[in-house]
Design a protein around this motif. Structure first.
Motif, PDB file in Angstrom:
ATOM      1  N   ARG A   3       0.798  -1.240   0.000  1.00 16.56           N
ATOM      2  CA  ARG A   3       0.000   0.000   0.000  1.00 16.56           C
ATOM      3  C   ARG A   3       0.820   1.273   0.000  1.00 16.56           C
ATOM      4  NH1 ARG A   3      -4.034  -0.737   4.860  1.00 16.56           N
ATOM      5  NH2 ARG A   3      -4.774   1.254   4.017  1.00 16.56           N
ATOM      6  N   GLY A   4       2.143   1.187   0.138  1.00 15.66           N
ATOM      7  CA  GLY A   4       2.969   2.383   0.002  1.00 15.66           C
ATOM      8  C   GLY A   4       3.249   3.090   1.315  1.00 15.66           C
ATOM      9  N   LEU A   5       3.893   4.247   1.209  1.00 11.88           N
ATOM     10  CA  LEU A   5       4.380   4.982   2.380  1.00 11.88           C
ATOM     11  C   LEU A   5       3.258   5.488   3.273  1.00 11.88           C
ATOM     12  CD1 LEU A   5       7.424   7.187   1.232  1.00 11.88           C
ATOM     13  CD2 LEU A   5       7.364   5.506   3.080  1.00 11.88           C
ATOM     14  N   GLU A  24       3.195   9.864  -6.979  1.00 11.58           N
ATOM     15  CA  GLU A  24       3.566   8.508  -7.372  1.00 11.58           C
ATOM     16  C   GLU A  24       4.502   7.933  -6.315  1.00 11.58           C
ATOM     17  OE1 GLU A  24       6.337   8.144 -10.649  1.00 11.58           O
ATOM     18  OE2 GLU A  24       6.636  10.323 -10.646  1.00 11.58           O
ATOM     19  N   ARG A  25       4.667   6.644  -6.352  1.00  7.67           N
ATOM     20  CA  ARG A  25       5.537   5.987  -5.383  1.00  7.67           C
ATOM     21  C   ARG A  25       6.978   6.027  -5.869  1.00  7.67           C
ATOM     22  NH1 ARG A  25       2.981   0.268  -3.637  1.00  7.67           N
ATOM     23  NH2 ARG A  25       4.869   0.334  -2.339  1.00  7.67           N
ATOM     24  N   PRO A  26       7.931   6.255  -4.950  1.00 10.95           N
ATOM     25  CA  PRO A  26       9.341   6.225  -5.356  1.00 10.95           C
ATOM     26  C   PRO A  26       9.813   4.789  -5.554  1.00 10.95           C
ATOM     27  CG  PRO A  26       9.171   6.610  -3.006  1.00 10.95           C
ATOM     28  CD  PRO A  26       7.771   6.601  -3.536  1.00 10.95           C
ATOM     29  N   ALA A  27      11.063   4.650  -5.971  1.00 14.92           N
ATOM     30  CA  ALA A  27      11.643   3.315  -6.127  1.00 14.92           C
ATOM     31  C   ALA A  27      11.606   2.568  -4.805  1.00 14.92           C
ATOM     32  CB  ALA A  27      13.081   3.435  -6.649  1.00 14.92           C
ATOM     33  N   GLU A  28      11.610   1.236  -4.873  1.00  8.74           N
ATOM     34  CA  GLU A  28      11.449   0.423  -3.671  1.00  8.74           C
ATOM     35  C   GLU A  28      12.550   0.684  -2.645  1.00  8.74           C
ATOM     36  OE1 GLU A  28      11.183  -3.646  -4.716  1.00  8.74           O
ATOM     37  OE2 GLU A  28       9.283  -3.448  -5.796  1.00  8.74           O
ATOM     38  N   GLU A  30      16.415  14.196   3.757  1.00  7.87           N
ATOM     39  CA  GLU A  30      16.327  14.418   2.315  1.00  7.87           C
ATOM     40  C   GLU A  30      16.951  13.221   1.605  1.00  7.87           C
ATOM     41  OE1 GLU A  30      18.296  17.609  -0.775  1.00  7.87           O
ATOM     42  OE2 GLU A  30      17.705  18.293   1.221  1.00  7.87           O
ATOM     43  N   LEU A  31      16.218  12.661   0.649  1.00 10.46           N
ATOM     44  CA  LEU A  31      16.682  11.499  -0.105  1.00 10.46           C
ATOM     45  C   LEU A  31      16.578  11.782  -1.596  1.00 10.46           C
ATOM     46  CD1 LEU A  31      14.892   8.670   1.912  1.00 10.46           C
ATOM     47  CD2 LEU A  31      17.359   8.968   1.727  1.00 10.46           C
ATOM     48  N   PRO A  32      17.433  11.178  -2.395  1.00 13.40           N
ATOM     49  CA  PRO A  32      17.283  11.347  -3.850  1.00 13.40           C
ATOM     50  C   PRO A  32      16.025  10.648  -4.343  1.00 13.40           C
ATOM     51  CG  PRO A  32      18.967   9.717  -3.363  1.00 13.40           C
ATOM     52  CD  PRO A  32      18.578  10.318  -2.042  1.00 13.40           C
ATOM     53  N   TRP A  33      15.328  11.289  -5.269  1.00 13.12           N
ATOM     54  CA  TRP A  33      14.110  10.687  -5.811  1.00 13.12           C
ATOM     55  C   TRP A  33      14.462   9.824  -7.012  1.00 13.12           C
ATOM     56  CZ3 TRP A  33       8.984  10.396  -4.596  1.00 13.12           C
ATOM     57  CH2 TRP A  33       8.147   9.873  -5.594  1.00 13.12           C
ATOM     58  N   ARG A  34      13.998   8.599  -6.961  1.00 13.73           N
ATOM     59  CA  ARG A  34      14.097   7.717  -8.121  1.00 13.73           C
ATOM     60  C   ARG A  34      12.715   7.106  -8.340  1.00 13.73           C
ATOM     61  NH1 ARG A  34      19.119   5.849  -5.943  1.00 13.73           N
ATOM     62  NH2 ARG A  34      18.193   3.824  -5.405  1.00 13.73           N
ATOM     63  N   SER A  35      12.208   7.252  -9.543  1.00 21.42           N
ATOM     64  CA  SER A  35      10.866   6.768  -9.819  1.00 21.42           C
ATOM     65  C   SER A  35      10.853   5.252  -9.874  1.00 21.42           C
ATOM     66  CB  SER A  35      10.362   7.332 -11.153  1.00 21.42           C
ATOM     67  OG  SER A  35      10.266   8.736 -11.072  1.00 21.42           O
ATOM     68  N   ARG A  36       9.712   4.703  -9.534  1.00 20.60           N
ATOM     69  CA  ARG A  36       9.541   3.251  -9.573  1.00 20.60           C
ATOM     70  C   ARG A  36       9.439   2.802 -11.026  1.00 20.60           C
ATOM     71  NH1 ARG A  36       7.279  -0.544  -5.610  1.00 20.60           N
ATOM     72  NH2 ARG A  36       7.492   1.218  -4.186  1.00 20.60           N
TER      73      ARG A  36
END
Length: 399
Positions: free
Chosen positions: A275-277, A300-304, A390-396
């Protein structure tokens, strides 16, 4: 008739008494330690510059001149390898005498085979810039040695200013030519350091999982197997005792399953995968000892991997709120800002949190830094406390 005569003090006794009452200050150098270090650097410039110039000219001339033969290019590669050693010694001299602290360039890449080593050595930018440093240093070394020596004898009142001005030129040359070649070099050094943090963290997590399995679920399952074995033996002789033992074993099975679920949740919770974050952080906040408001604003959900790091970061921060903050309420916000995933945990507790306060914030900051993340702490005495990650965003990736 007698008269009392005052004793007459001699000049020598007067000097002695005066010196006893007002002792002279101890002898000391006219200039500070840093000035003398700079003077020593300038006076040694001539000899180091001469050695570097001779080495650069001879190694490059021999290598290029003999390039038409078999030994020319290998000689040039060996000369470039030695230039790296000269650059290291110059960085050490600047660090000791000028206080210039420059990161060491990345090690020479290792390649299999002779031709791989040869090609990597010939195109090594660190070695070529060190050779350039050796060539241009000779005239500068002559000028600085002469000016420093003359100023030491004639212009000593202004010598500290002269030394500082000349050594600033040396500092610029060292930073410009002997520092890591570019942003990529610095990035490689950072990644090598971060890799060690990631390896240590993974090893610690594996040890924790092994310890939890050994001390928890494994021990309970061993006891369960023994209890079922005893129940099997008593099944015909004493059915009631066997039934009681089976009932007890049933309870042990439930506890073992609960421990395994908790362990699996600690590795990667199923609610996060399904279900995500938003749902996962709501589940974490429900276990916090203070009321927590959760707001997740993600289209949208970020990478796993990023999603998992964000979950465990917020989980650890909420554990700190439960254990140390003495807060009445807390809030969690998650949003995306460009190519970064932002997390913020606030509480109205007593404040005073520090990275060295034993709350695990320093380790959390290291783990975030290993993946190009950042942790910022704002916790004045009396509160409130705000921790921003702060984290780098990577798309799923698309399914």
């Amino acid at each position: 008739m007698s008269a009392d005569l005052d004793p007459v003090e001699s000049p020598e006794s007067s000097d002695l008494s005066g010196s006893a009452q007002n002792p002279r200050p101890p002898l000391r150098f006219a200039y500070g330690k840093e000035t003398w270090k700079e003077i020593a650097f300038l006076l040694s410039n001539l000899f180091t510059a001469l050695a570097g110039f001779v080495y650069a000219v001879v190694s490059v001339a021999l290598g290029v001149g003999l390039a038409v033969t078999v030994i020319g290019l290998p000689l040039l590669a060996l000369g470039l390898g030695g230039a790296r050693l000269l650059g290291r010694s110059e960085r050490a001299r600047a660090r000791a005498l000028l206080g210039v602290r420059i990161a060491e360039p990345s090690p020479h890449p290792r390649h299999s085979g002779f031709f791989g080593w040869l090609w990597a050595s010939l195109k090594d930018p660190v070695a070529w810039r060190t050779q350039l440093y050796g060539l241009i240093r000779l005239p500068w070394g002559i000028v600085t040695f002469t000016v420093a020596l003359v100023s030491l004898v004639v212009l000593w009142p202004v010598l500290p200013f002269v030394a500082r001005g000349l050594t600033n030129g040396d500092r610029g040359m060292v930073r410009g030519l002997l520092s890591p070649s570019d942003e990529l070099e610095r990035r490689i050094a950072e990644l090598e350091s971060d890799r060690g943090v990631v390896v240590d963290t993974a090893a610690a997590d594996l040890r924790r999982i092994e310890r939890d399995l050994h001390d928890g679920a494994q021990a309970r399952l061993v006891a369960l197997a023994m209890g079922l074995g005893l129940a099997k033996e008593k099944l015909l002789e004493d059915p009631e005792a066997a039934a009681a033992m089976v009932d007890e074993a049933h309870g042990e099975v439930k506890l073992a399953l609960q421990e395994l679920r908790d362990l699996a949740r600690g590795i990667h919770p199923a609610v996060l995968t399904d279900r995500g974050l938003n749902a996962a952080l709501s589940s974490v906040s429900a276990r916090c000892t203070v009321p927590v408001k959760v707001h997740v604003d993600l289209a949208e959900r970020p990478a796993e991997a990023i999603e998992g790091i964000a979950y465990f970061t917020v989980s650890e921060l909420l554990q700190n709120v439960s254990k140390h903050s003495r807060a009445r309420s807390a809030a969690v916000e998650v949003w995306r800002a460009g190519d970064r995933l932002m997390l913020q945990v606030r509480d109205d507790g007593a404040g005073g949190a520090r990275f060295d306060g034993g709350t695990g914030l320093a380790g959390l900051a290291e783990r975030l830094g290993a993946v190009d993340g950042l942790l910022v702490l704002d916790s004045p005495e009396g509160g409130p406390t705000t921790v921003t990650a702060e984290l780098p965003w990577r798309s799923r990736p698309a399914a």
